[in-house]
Motif scaffolding. Structure first.
Motif, PDB file in Angstrom:
ATOM      1  N   SER A   3       0.674  -1.243   0.058  1.00 31.32           N
ATOM      2  CA  SER A   3      -0.106   0.128   0.046  1.00 31.32           C
ATOM      3  C   SER A   3       0.945   1.140  -0.023  1.00 31.32           C
ATOM      4  O   SER A   3       0.552   2.246  -0.780  1.00 31.32           O
ATOM      5  CB  SER A   3      -1.053  -0.092   1.353  1.00 31.32           C
ATOM      6  N   LYS A   4       2.070   1.255   0.748  1.00 28.45           N
ATOM      7  CA  LYS A   4       2.989   2.418   0.845  1.00 28.45           C
ATOM      8  C   LYS A   4       3.588   2.517  -0.767  1.00 28.45           C
ATOM      9  O   LYS A   4       3.767   3.970  -0.985  1.00 28.45           O
ATOM     10  CB  LYS A   4       3.826   2.118   1.746  1.00 28.45           C
ATOM     11  N   ASN A   5       3.858   1.718  -1.194  1.00 25.67           N
ATOM     12  CA  ASN A   5       4.428   1.631  -2.760  1.00 25.67           C
ATOM     13  C   ASN A   5       3.236   2.224  -3.881  1.00 25.67           C
ATOM     14  O   ASN A   5       3.680   2.775  -4.708  1.00 25.67           O
ATOM     15  CB  ASN A   5       5.061   0.291  -3.060  1.00 25.67           C
ATOM     16  N   LEU A   6       2.239   1.773  -3.518  1.00 25.87           N
ATOM     17  CA  LEU A   6       0.929   1.904  -4.483  1.00 25.87           C
ATOM     18  C   LEU A   6       0.403   3.551  -4.278  1.00 25.87           C
ATOM     19  O   LEU A   6       0.218   4.061  -5.309  1.00 25.87           O
ATOM     20  CB  LEU A   6       0.007   0.926  -4.009  1.00 25.87           C
ATOM     21  N   GLU A   7       0.513   4.066  -3.441  1.00 26.47           N
ATOM     22  CA  GLU A   7      -0.242   5.238  -2.947  1.00 26.47           C
ATOM     23  C   GLU A   7       0.261   6.002  -3.734  1.00 26.47           C
ATOM     24  O   GLU A   7      -0.580   7.033  -4.455  1.00 26.47           O
ATOM     25  CB  GLU A   7      -0.007   5.531  -1.405  1.00 26.47           C
ATOM     26  N   PRO A   8       1.623   6.458  -3.931  1.00 24.48           N
ATOM     27  CA  PRO A   8       2.229   7.562  -5.008  1.00 24.48           C
ATOM     28  C   PRO A   8       1.830   7.405  -6.158  1.00 24.48           C
ATOM     29  O   PRO A   8       2.092   8.371  -7.307  1.00 24.48           O
ATOM     30  CB  PRO A   8       3.586   7.778  -4.479  1.00 24.48           C
ATOM     31  N   LEU A   9       1.294   6.007  -6.698  1.00 23.33           N
ATOM     32  CA  LEU A   9       1.388   5.791  -8.039  1.00 23.33           C
ATOM     33  C   LEU A   9      -0.378   5.917  -8.504  1.00 23.33           C
ATOM     34  O   LEU A   9      -0.462   5.764  -9.772  1.00 23.33           O
ATOM     35  CB  LEU A   9       1.577   4.193  -8.229  1.00 23.33           C
ATOM     36  N   GLN A  10      -0.815   6.178  -7.394  1.00 24.95           N
ATOM     37  CA  GLN A  10      -2.587   5.929  -7.789  1.00 24.95           C
ATOM     38  C   GLN A  10      -3.058   6.859  -9.000  1.00 24.95           C
ATOM     39  O   GLN A  10      -3.805   6.532  -9.781  1.00 24.95           O
ATOM     40  CB  GLN A  10      -3.279   6.363  -6.553  1.00 24.95           C
ATOM     41  N   ASN A  11      -2.610   8.142  -8.877  1.00 29.06           N
ATOM     42  CA  ASN A  11      -3.096   9.243  -9.828  1.00 29.06           C
ATOM     43  C   ASN A  11      -2.507   8.767 -11.040  1.00 29.06           C
ATOM     44  O   ASN A  11      -3.422   8.763 -12.264  1.00 29.06           O
ATOM     45  CB  ASN A  11      -2.419  10.637  -9.524  1.00 29.06           C
ATOM     46  N   GLY A  12      -1.181   8.181 -11.145  1.00 28.53           N
ATOM     47  CA  GLY A  12      -0.975   8.001 -12.693  1.00 28.53           C
ATOM     48  C   GLY A  12      -1.531   6.802 -13.027  1.00 28.53           C
ATOM     49  O   GLY A  12      -1.742   6.649 -14.420  1.00 28.53           O
ATOM     50  N   ILE A  13      -1.836   5.785 -12.262  1.00 36.04           N
ATOM     51  CA  ILE A  13      -2.601   4.458 -12.667  1.00 36.04           C
ATOM     52  C   ILE A  13      -3.975   4.800 -13.214  1.00 36.04           C
ATOM     53  O   ILE A  13      -4.342   4.444 -14.035  1.00 36.04           O
ATOM     54  CB  ILE A  13      -2.606   3.476 -11.473  1.00 36.04           C
ATOM     55  N   ARG A  14      -4.664   5.868 -12.624  1.00 39.20           N
ATOM     56  CA  ARG A  14      -5.964   6.088 -12.593  1.00 39.20           C
ATOM     57  C   ARG A  14      -5.837   6.564 -14.067  1.00 39.20           C
ATOM     58  O   ARG A  14      -6.855   6.401 -15.114  1.00 39.20           O
ATOM     59  CB  ARG A  14      -6.777   6.895 -11.945  1.00 39.20           C
ATOM     60  N   THR A  15      -4.994   7.561 -14.641  1.00 41.93           N
ATOM     61  CA  THR A  15      -4.919   8.647 -15.729  1.00 41.93           C
ATOM     62  C   THR A  15      -4.410   7.528 -16.752  1.00 41.93           C
ATOM     63  O   THR A  15      -5.088   7.344 -17.827  1.00 41.93           O
ATOM     64  CB  THR A  15      -3.861   9.470 -15.588  1.00 41.93           C
ATOM     65  N   LEU A  16      -3.699   6.583 -16.719  1.00 42.07           N
ATOM     66  CA  LEU A  16      -3.286   5.408 -17.750  1.00 42.07           C
ATOM     67  C   LEU A  16      -4.276   4.576 -18.046  1.00 42.07           C
ATOM     68  O   LEU A  16      -4.553   4.407 -19.215  1.00 42.07           O
ATOM     69  CB  LEU A  16      -2.009   4.779 -17.068  1.00 42.07           C
ATOM     70  N   ALA A  17      -5.012   4.082 -16.908  1.00 43.53           N
ATOM     71  CA  ALA A  17      -6.323   3.344 -17.208  1.00 43.53           C
ATOM     72  C   ALA A  17      -7.243   3.865 -17.977  1.00 43.53           C
ATOM     73  O   ALA A  17      -7.902   3.422 -19.118  1.00 43.53           O
ATOM     74  CB  ALA A  17      -6.780   2.573 -15.932  1.00 43.53           C
TER      75      ALA A  17
END
Length: 304
Positions: free
Chosen positions: A58-72
């Protein structure tokens, strides 16, 4: 209704978990013009303590969330872009605008194009775990795999992630199987184990990944190779690694698209020479989000 939907999602995830536990790892004999009788150790990554890893993930995922949503979101738009589009033909339903425009053309008829099924896709990510991936490159590779695994889970696109190294435990090639086609939460936790190990036997591992990808039932297939430099292993001591790796990439391109992603600045031009136009250079995961969207858009256009 929300509780019922949540229950259905949990049941679906549990079913995927149960199926993934019994997924065998295939032992495939790989030979090429450049090497024979290479040995390979395939290991399914096993988790000891899921609860403690969940917090770290979860700590690794948190800063990636915005990028993941945008890419998806970007990929979903690309996958749907050809649904319902019209093309102009010499027969079909007449287009009154084109008929009355004064333009000299026999293509004044519309035909609605059938869905392109470009989202009928299977993706295999092959991640370099050679010793030179130590440090920032190792972190970038781990974050990239987490980001892509989460993205393709949102899109419900089958994904396989395998790490590769060489000359370890007495084997020429070594494979760590992290995410199988079900891409469950437990599978994704295993990505935290991605690390720098020993050498890299690219030609063998690319062919192995290609064999797994070839057997997957999907209209379109994509192999993504994350690496930081040129191939180097004991099996390449008497032959040139570059021609063998190029030959392996060429073989996979007969049935799938291939994208090479160079991490860091080591041997970037060498990697570019291997993958040519299907190449992306990144220094961190933020560059991955932008670059992957652009590269997949180019690849999708080649499918139409």
């Amino acid at each position: 209704e929300e509780i019922e939907r949540a229950g259905q999602e949990i049941a679906k995830e549990e079913m995927k978990e149960a199926n993934s536990d019994g997924t065998p790892i295939e032992d495939i004999a790989i030979d090429s013009h450049y090497f024979k009788n290479a040995s390979c150790l395939n290991q399914k990554v096993v988790l000891d303590d899921k609860s403690s890893l969940q917090h770290l993930y979860s700590k690794n995922l948190e800063p990636l969330q915005n990028g993941i949503r945008t890419l998806a979101k970007d990929l979903k738009r690309m996958f749907r872009s050809d649904r319902g589009n019209k093309t102009h033909h010499t027969s079909g339903r007449i287009n009154l605008y084109r008929y009355s425009s004064g333009r000299v053309s026999t293509r004044i008829f519309d035909k609605r194009r059938a869905p392109g099924e470009i989202d009928d896709l299977a993706v295999f990510i092959l991640v370099d775990e050679s010793g030179s991936m130590w440090g920032d490159k190792e972190i970038a590779a781990r974050q990239s795999c987490i980001a892509l695994a989460e993205t393709f889970d949102i899109l419900d696109i089958p994904l396989y992630i395998m790490g590769f190294t060489a000359d370890d435990n007495g084997y020429d090639a070594n494979h760590m199987h992290y995410v199988n086609w079900s891409n469950t939460v437990a599978n994704r936790l295993k990505l935290l184990n991605i690390t720098a190990r020993r050498n890299n036997f690219d030609g063998y591992s690319i062919r192995y990944a290609g064999e797994i990808l070839k057997k997957k039932n999907a209209k379109h297939k994509l192999l993504v190779v994350l690496s930081d430099g040129q191939p180097a292993c004991f099996k390449y001591s008497d032959v040139s690694a570059i021609p063998d790796t190029k030959d392996a990439i060429k073989g996979v391109k007969e049935f799938a698209s291939v994208l090479g992603v160079a991490i860091g600045n080591n041997d970037t031009e060498q990697i570019r020479s291997l993958y040519e136009k299907d190449f992306l250079h990144i220094s961190n995961v933020n560059e991955l989000f932008i670059g992957v969207a652009k590269q997949i858009q180019k690849i999708i256009k080649s499918w139409k």
